[in-house]
Design an enzyme around this catalytic site. Structure first.
Site, PDB file in Angstrom:
ATOM      1  CE  LYS A 178      42.347  42.284  25.968  1.00  0.00           C
ATOM      2  NZ  LYS A 178      41.581  41.060  25.832  1.00  0.00           N
ATOM      3  CB  SER A 229      25.309  34.920  40.379  1.00  0.00           C
ATOM      4  OG  SER A 229      26.447  34.198  40.695  1.00  0.00           O
ATOM      5  CG  LEU A 230      19.290  34.582  40.101  1.00  0.00           C
ATOM      6  CD1 LEU A 230      18.205  34.125  41.051  1.00  0.00           C
ATOM      7  CD2 LEU A 230      18.705  34.905  38.743  1.00  0.00           C
ATOM      8  CE  LYS A 270      14.137  31.239  36.919  1.00  0.00           C
ATOM      9  NZ  LYS A 270      14.146  29.802  37.202  1.00  0.00           N
ATOM     10  CD  GLU A 274      17.321  27.358  46.362  1.00  0.00           C
ATOM     11  OE1 GLU A 274      17.771  27.357  45.192  1.00  0.00           O
ATOM     12  OE2 GLU A 274      17.784  28.082  47.259  1.00  0.00           O
ATOM     13  CG  ASP A 299       1.119   8.015  55.751  1.00  0.00           C
ATOM     14  OD1 ASP A 299       1.497   8.791  56.645  1.00  0.00           O
ATOM     15  OD2 ASP A 299       0.816   8.392  54.592  1.00  0.00           O
ATOM     16  CG  ASP A 347       4.289   2.841  56.366  1.00  0.00           C
ATOM     17  OD1 ASP A 347       3.760   3.374  57.353  1.00  0.00           O
ATOM     18  OD2 ASP A 347       4.993   3.470  55.530  1.00  0.00           O
ATOM     19  CD  GLU A 368      10.989  29.730  38.086  1.00  0.00           C
ATOM     20  OE1 GLU A 368      11.832  29.298  38.908  1.00  0.00           O
ATOM     21  OE2 GLU A 368      11.143  29.630  36.848  1.00  0.00           O
ATOM     22  CE  LYS A 401      17.252  34.276  44.926  1.00  0.00           C
ATOM     23  NZ  LYS A 401      17.746  33.778  46.229  1.00  0.00           N
TER      24      LYS A 401
HETATM   25  C1  LIG Z   1      18.395  29.590  36.194  1.00  0.00           C
HETATM   26  C2  LIG Z   1      18.648  30.876  36.955  1.00  0.00           C
HETATM   27  C3  LIG Z   1      20.142  31.213  36.901  1.00  0.00           C
HETATM   28  C4  LIG Z   1      17.860  32.008  36.310  1.00  0.00           C
HETATM   29  C5  LIG Z   1      18.175  30.702  38.371  1.00  0.00           C
HETATM   30  N1  LIG Z   1      19.096  30.762  39.351  1.00  0.00           N
HETATM   31  C6  LIG Z   1      18.704  30.586  40.639  1.00  0.00           C
HETATM   32  N2  LIG Z   1      19.724  30.676  41.575  1.00  0.00           N
HETATM   33  C7  LIG Z   1      20.999  31.237  41.090  1.00  0.00           C
HETATM   34  C8  LIG Z   1      21.675  31.990  42.167  1.00  0.00           C
HETATM   35  N3  LIG Z   1      21.795  31.215  43.369  1.00  0.00           N
HETATM   36  C9  LIG Z   1      22.850  31.455  44.205  1.00  0.00           C
HETATM   37  N4  LIG Z   1      22.935  30.705  45.334  1.00  0.00           N
HETATM   38  C10 LIG Z   1      23.963  30.936  46.178  1.00  0.00           C
HETATM   39  C11 LIG Z   1      24.907  31.935  45.910  1.00  0.00           C
HETATM   40  C12 LIG Z   1      24.761  32.684  44.736  1.00  0.00           C
HETATM   41  N5  LIG Z   1      23.722  32.439  43.897  1.00  0.00           N
HETATM   42  C13 LIG Z   1      20.641  30.456  43.816  1.00  0.00           C
HETATM   43  C14 LIG Z   1      19.878  29.817  42.710  1.00  0.00           C
HETATM   44  C15 LIG Z   1      17.332  30.341  40.967  1.00  0.00           C
HETATM   45  C16 LIG Z   1      16.832  30.131  42.270  1.00  0.00           C
HETATM   46  C17 LIG Z   1      15.472  29.911  42.434  1.00  0.00           C
HETATM   47  C18 LIG Z   1      14.943  29.677  43.800  1.00  0.00           C
HETATM   48  N6  LIG Z   1      15.776  29.769  44.830  1.00  0.00           N
HETATM   49  O1  LIG Z   1      13.752  29.399  43.970  1.00  0.00           O
HETATM   50  C19 LIG Z   1      14.615  29.898  41.287  1.00  0.00           C
HETATM   51  N7  LIG Z   1      13.270  29.692  41.404  1.00  0.00           N
HETATM   52  N8  LIG Z   1      15.107  30.101  40.051  1.00  0.00           N
HETATM   53  C20 LIG Z   1      16.429  30.305  39.876  1.00  0.00           C
HETATM   54  N9  LIG Z   1      16.865  30.483  38.604  1.00  0.00           N
END
Ligand SMILES: CC(C)(C)c1nc(N2CCN(c3ncccn3)CC2)c2cc(C(N)=O)c(N)nc2n1
Length: 328
Positions: free
Chosen positions: A311, A79-80, A287, A170, A30, A34, A110, A112
């Site tokens: 519809k 969203s997920l 994914k 993130e 460090d 610095d 991955e 989360k």
């Molecule tokens: C690209 C996609 C859509 C598949 C995707 N979407 C993510 N998210 C979406 C929903 N998110 C969300 N956040 C707040 C409210 C609703 N949805 C929070 C991020 C991912 C979040 C992380 C993680 N946290 O480490 C991750 N490794 N991969 C992600 N990949």
């Protein structure tokens, strides 16, 4: 010191910072960082006209005069869906294999991270904007705070950057930094945060970047959003490796796995490790790794799974069927 020597000093300081904050492999003590940083500060004081956008001294600026502005995402941040047990993971895999008519599918797995999703925009390799996920369609422009985070590159580490690159990731606060922040808050009689996620959110919402700069925040890239002028790799995993070379932190526990069993094995393994990780995770994101297959599958785009529309046939069709003119 000449202008070129200053440019070399900026490159050297950014290399030190990349090694320390992105690769977790410090290459100098460090004290060396610095010393060189102070030397850069004095040159920039002497020659303000030489100051570069990617100089580490430019990470902490002034607070935006009014609050954060709202910005629309170029490509929505989705969203997920959630899977709560191994059976629903198997259903997810089976649905995908059926839709793709595929024997076996490779998934990128991955951890989360339990933080805040953000989108970073780079133009000609330079960071121009950082936006929170917000409602997925638009978010808050928190660029001034994003720039204070060392694991967010101010400039991509390539001489041939894409014209435009949007990276999703993130922002999180590691457990140790969270504990120290709360201990300090207790000492100073300030409010403490309930968990690292709230601490990260609160730190990014600070209007004054000088406050955010003091918070131990880390950014981890998890996907490539909008791109111009760059042929994206075919696999999501390869795309993240490319981001890592360009200066982004990615998660070192990320793997590719085959089929539902591969995903379940990874879940069991990571669940054992979870308590010992230096950061909070609230699950795993699986994914489909091949981008072409992702595009083939598309999205249950923003449409709620719980609602549907029935519809009426288009107006002119009714006229044909009933032989009467509906134009009342
Ligand atoms: C690209 C996609 C859509 C598949 C995707 N979407 C993510 N998210 C979406 C929903 N998110 C969300 N956040 C707040 C409210 C609703 N949805 C929070 C991020 C991912 C979040 C992380 C993680 N946290 O480490 C991750 N490794 N991969 C992600 N990949």
């Amino acid at each position: 010191m000449t202008h070129q020597q200053m440019l070399d000093l900026i490159q050297q300081l950014n290399d030190y910072s990349y090694a320390y904050h992105v690769k977790d492999e410090p290459i100098v003590p460090d004290a060396v960082y610095d010393r060189d940083y102070r030397q850069l500060q004095s040159i920039e004081a002497e020659h303000p006209e030489w100051i570069q956008a990617d100089s580490p001294t430019q990470r902490v600026g002034e607070k935006p005069d009014s609050g954060f502005t709202n910005v629309a995402h170029t490509v929505p941040m989705l969203s997920l869906d959630n899977a709560f047990d191994n059976e629903s993971l198997a259903d997810f895999d089976q649905r995908i294999r059926k839709l793709l008519n595929a024997e076996q599918v490779t998934y990128c797995c991955e951890p989360k991270l339990d933080g805040l999703a953000i989108s970073l925009r780079y133009e000609e390799g330079r960071l121009v904007r950082g936006v929170t996920r917000g409602d997925g369609l638009s978010g808050e422009d928190i660029t001034s705070n994003i720039k204070t985070i060392y694991s967010v590159p101010l400039k991509l580490r390539t001489k041939t950057p894409p014209a435009v690159l949007e990276v999703r990731g993130e922002i999180y606060m590691p457990k140790e930094g969270f504990e120290k922040l709360n201990a300090l808050a207790v000492e100073q009689g300030e409010k403490t945060f309930v968990n690292p996620r709230n601490a990260a959110a609160g730190s990014l919402r600070q209007l004054d970047p000088k406050v955010t700069a003091k918070r131990p925040l880390v950014m981890c890239a998890y996907s490539i959003g909008y791109v111009e002028g760059w042929e994206q790799p075919e696999s999501h995993y390869a795309g993240l490796l490319q981001l890592s070379e360009w200066g982004f932190r990615t998660n070192d526990l990320m793997i590719t796995a085959e089929g539902a069993q591969g995903c379940i094995d990874y879940y069991e393994k990571l669940n054992e490790k979870r308590a010992s990780l230096s950061y909070d995770i609230d699950g795993i994101v699986y994914k489909v790794d091949q981008i072409a297959l992702q595009n083939q599958l598309g999205f249950i785009a923003r449409a709620p799974r719980w609602a549907i529309a029935r519809k009426f046939p288009a107006q002119e069709e009714m006229t044909r069927i009933l032989g009467v003119d509906f134009q009342v």
